[in-house]
Motif scaffolding. Sequence first.
Motif, PDB file in Angstrom:
ATOM      1  N   ASP A  46       0.811  -1.218   0.000  1.00 16.05           N
ATOM      2  CA  ASP A  46       0.000   0.000   0.000  1.00 16.05           C
ATOM      3  C   ASP A  46       0.846   1.271   0.000  1.00 16.05           C
ATOM      4  OD1 ASP A  46      -2.246  -1.561   0.040  1.00 16.05           O
ATOM      5  OD2 ASP A  46      -2.712  -1.233   2.159  1.00 16.05           O
ATOM      6  N   GLU A  83       3.452   1.715  -2.125  1.00 14.86           N
ATOM      7  CA  GLU A  83       4.095   1.860  -3.439  1.00 14.86           C
ATOM      8  C   GLU A  83       3.858   3.245  -4.029  1.00 14.86           C
ATOM      9  OE1 GLU A  83       4.296  -0.437  -7.765  1.00 14.86           O
ATOM     10  OE2 GLU A  83       2.687  -0.929  -6.351  1.00 14.86           O
ATOM     11  N   GLU A  84       2.608   3.706  -3.986  1.00 16.15           N
ATOM     12  CA  GLU A  84       2.269   5.014  -4.562  1.00 16.15           C
ATOM     13  C   GLU A  84       3.002   6.140  -3.841  1.00 16.15           C
ATOM     14  OE1 GLU A  84      -1.709   7.785  -5.443  1.00 16.15           O
ATOM     15  OE2 GLU A  84      -1.809   6.112  -4.018  1.00 16.15           O
ATOM     16  N   GLU A 107       6.622   6.467  -4.878  1.00 18.11           N
ATOM     17  CA  GLU A 107       6.796   6.973  -6.232  1.00 18.11           C
ATOM     18  C   GLU A 107       6.338   8.419  -6.406  1.00 18.11           C
ATOM     19  OE1 GLU A 107       4.865   4.347  -8.949  1.00 18.11           O
ATOM     20  OE2 GLU A 107       6.057   2.597  -8.362  1.00 18.11           O
ATOM     21  N   ASN A 108       5.541   8.939  -5.472  1.00 15.23           N
ATOM     22  CA  ASN A 108       4.924  10.256  -5.649  1.00 15.23           C
ATOM     23  C   ASN A 108       5.565  11.286  -4.715  1.00 15.23           C
ATOM     24  OD1 ASN A 108       3.165  12.518  -5.471  1.00 15.23           O
ATOM     25  ND2 ASN A 108       1.458  11.277  -6.222  1.00 15.23           N
ATOM     26  N   SER A 115      11.460   9.995  -6.145  1.00 19.19           N
ATOM     27  CA  SER A 115      10.547   8.989  -6.684  1.00 19.19           C
ATOM     28  C   SER A 115      11.329   7.713  -6.940  1.00 19.19           C
ATOM     29  CB  SER A 115       9.906   9.474  -7.984  1.00 19.19           C
ATOM     30  OG  SER A 115       9.060   8.472  -8.532  1.00 19.19           O
ATOM     31  N   LYS A 146      11.154   3.102  -7.087  1.00 21.55           N
ATOM     32  CA  LYS A 146      10.365   1.886  -7.221  1.00 21.55           C
ATOM     33  C   LYS A 146      11.000   0.797  -6.352  1.00 21.55           C
ATOM     34  CE  LYS A 146       8.519   2.632 -11.881  1.00 21.55           C
ATOM     35  NZ  LYS A 146       7.099   2.691 -11.448  1.00 21.55           N
ATOM     36  N   THR A 184      -2.619  10.577   3.445  1.00 19.04           N
ATOM     37  CA  THR A 184      -3.000   9.188   3.730  1.00 19.04           C
ATOM     38  C   THR A 184      -2.966   8.872   5.225  1.00 19.04           C
ATOM     39  OG1 THR A 184      -0.885   7.952   3.571  1.00 19.04           O
ATOM     40  CG2 THR A 184      -2.018   8.511   1.487  1.00 19.04           C
TER      41      THR A 184
END
Length: 212
Positions: free
Chosen positions: A86, A88-89, A92-93, A107, A109, A168
């Motif tokens: 959860d 991952e976003e 990267e952001n 950013s 991966k 979040t």
Amino acid sequence: MSEHLKLISVCLGQMQTNCYIIENTETKEAFVFDPGDQGDRIMDFLKKEGVSLAGVCLTHAHFDHIMALPYLMQQKDDLPIYIHEDEEEILENPDLNLSSMMGMNLSFKANHFVKDGDKIEILGTKVTCIHVPGHTKGGVCYYFEDDEWLISGDTLFQQSIGRTDFPTGDFQALIHGIRTKLFKLPFETQVFSGHTPPTTIGEENRSNPFLI
């Protein structure tokens, strides 16, 4: 207690983030947990210890826990990087990992994604991944059962908890996760957080003002 594992805490960067280096003294390999900054300092420490970089585990993806990733990724091809699925976003952001507000726009991966309850085998031992959303949606703590260590990131601090006013974040989810998952661990479990001195599950269960 695993006789072959050794935990070292290194405080890094302007945000004074606790980075944890766990070594296997037999295989001479090490995993780095939350490489917040100063990648050259991390690698110098590993060389001094005579161990090689085997991988990275992230408790979450806020900028002050990932700034040394570029340097570490240059040191080892296909460096294993573990993070909750959860998160991952956020990794990267730059807006979600808060690096954009610092002018860095980080950013990355990851290449290993974990779920709640997964047991990953690293450094010759099994580590349980405990998903506790709230500081971020993919916050995860790493529990070394044999050694009674919990690397909690910014989920649980000595006498405090992680902030929940970032993207979040969720205060109720954080409180619920700590009470129902972390406080189920043995009270003697040592808690190694992202920004405070070590504590124990028992001490926080008894006296953490956010949780009593």
